[in-house]
Motif scaffolding. Structure first.
Motif, mmCIF file in Angstrom:
data_model
loop_
_atom_site.group_PDB
_atom_site.id
_atom_site.type_symbol
_atom_site.label_atom_id
_atom_site.label_comp_id
_atom_site.label_asym_id
_atom_site.label_seq_id
_atom_site.Cartn_x
_atom_site.Cartn_y
_atom_site.Cartn_z
ATOM 1 N N LEU A 1 14.474 -14.464 3.097
ATOM 2 C CA LEU A 1 15.422 -15.576 3.042
ATOM 3 C C LEU A 1 16.498 -15.378 4.101
ATOM 4 C CD1 LEU A 1 15.798 -15.634 -0.842
ATOM 5 C CD2 LEU A 1 14.173 -16.893 0.559
ATOM 6 N N GLY A 2 17.024 -16.482 4.628
ATOM 7 C CA GLY A 2 18.106 -16.347 5.600
ATOM 8 C C GLY A 2 18.219 -17.552 6.497
ATOM 9 N N GLY A 3 19.183 -17.483 7.397
ATOM 10 C CA GLY A 3 19.369 -18.594 8.314
ATOM 11 C C GLY A 3 20.645 -18.504 9.111
ATOM 12 N N HIS A 4 21.122 -19.665 9.530
ATOM 13 C CA HIS A 4 22.280 -19.757 10.412
ATOM 14 C C HIS A 4 23.576 -19.379 9.709
ATOM 15 C CE1 HIS A 4 19.510 -22.494 12.622
ATOM 16 N NE2 HIS A 4 19.990 -21.771 13.618
ATOM 17 N N CYS A 5 24.468 -18.803 10.476
ATOM 18 C CA CYS A 5 25.823 -18.557 10.006
ATOM 19 C C CYS A 5 26.566 -19.891 9.993
ATOM 20 C CB CYS A 5 26.528 -17.570 10.927
ATOM 21 S SG CYS A 5 25.762 -15.927 10.941
ATOM 22 N N GLU A 6 27.502 -20.012 9.076
ATOM 23 C CA GLU A 6 28.291 -21.229 8.934
ATOM 24 C C GLU A 6 29.761 -20.924 9.220
ATOM 25 O OE1 GLU A 6 26.958 -24.118 8.572
ATOM 26 O OE2 GLU A 6 24.925 -23.488 8.074
ATOM 27 N N PRO A 7 30.544 -21.949 9.603
ATOM 28 C CA PRO A 7 31.953 -21.706 9.932
ATOM 29 C C PRO A 7 32.752 -21.015 8.827
ATOM 30 C CG PRO A 7 31.313 -23.880 10.669
ATOM 31 C CD PRO A 7 30.156 -23.334 9.872
ATOM 32 N N GLY A 8 32.414 -21.204 7.566
ATOM 33 C CA GLY A 8 33.163 -20.569 6.481
ATOM 34 C C GLY A 8 32.785 -19.129 6.200
ATOM 35 N N ASP A 9 31.702 -18.633 6.806
ATOM 36 C CA ASP A 9 31.280 -17.249 6.577
ATOM 37 C C ASP A 9 32.281 -16.286 7.209
ATOM 38 O OD1 ASP A 9 28.915 -18.062 5.263
ATOM 39 O OD2 ASP A 9 27.786 -18.126 7.152
ATOM 40 N N ARG A 10 32.688 -15.267 6.453
ATOM 41 C CA ARG A 10 33.651 -14.288 6.962
ATOM 42 C C ARG A 10 32.978 -13.012 7.451
ATOM 43 N NH1 ARG A 10 38.223 -16.833 7.886
ATOM 44 N NH2 ARG A 10 39.788 -15.964 6.549
#
Length: 192
Positions: free
Chosen positions: A87-96
């Protein structure tokens, strides 16, 4: 959908975390060491390297989910390329952090509440993808532990989810997935 390019300042913390985590990480294989070094070179571009809008390539986060005993791993049959994969994917702007990005993706794609991520990567892999008309994913991979009795739920991104013994993974299996098993099991053993 908002224009992700306007969100680049929000990738600053994630970029700093990725740079710090990968700089101190001891790779689990020679291939992971080479991929880590290339990822650190990509990160020299700044926070834009965390965004899928960075056409040259961008950092992603994924997770190999283990059941509470380590007797099974959870994989998804990916809807786009029809292979079993972690499982996984793109980082998002809210990820710290990269670890929480991997945890978010694992939770979204598995439907399992109460997952726990081990904060140390277990692998780094670079592979071509069709994003933005052709790009590279610099995928930082983590071990994620499911709580006892966890029940998965198929998401929009997968055709199916399945639990498999680590020594009997399904076919067709995405390149690079099998190499996650040993370091994920070692992460589980470290947790006691």
């Amino acid at each position: 959908m908002p224009d992700r390019r306007t969100d680049l300042p929000t990738y600053a913390d994630l970029h700093a975390d990725a740079s710090a985590v990968l700089s101190r990480w001891t790779p689990t294989s020679p291939a992971a060491a080479a991929a880590r070094d290339r990822t650190l070179e990509l990160l020299a571009a700044g926070p834009v390297a965390m965004s899928r809008d960075h056409r040259v390539g961008h950092v992603t986060a994924s997770a190999l989910v283990l059941d509470a005993t380590g007797a099974r791993v959870l994989l998804c049959l990916h809807g786009k390329f029809r292979k079993w994969v972690q499982l996984g994917g793109h980082c998002e702007p809210g990820d710290r952090t990269l670890a929480t990005a991997a945890l978010r993706e694992a939770t979204e794609e598995s439907g399992i509440a109460g997952l726990v991520v081990d904060p140390e990567p277990i692998d780094v892999d670079i592979h071509p993808v069709a994003c933005q008309g052709g790009s590279l994913h610099y995928d930082v991979r983590f071990a994620v532990l499911a709580p006892p009795g966890a029940t998965e739920r198929v998401s929009e991104e997968s055709e199916a989810l399945g639990w498999f013994p680590p020594d009997r993974l399904p076919e067709p299996l995405a390149d690079g997935t099998v190499q996650l098993v040993a370091p994920a099991l070692a992460a589980l053993a470290r947790r006691g």
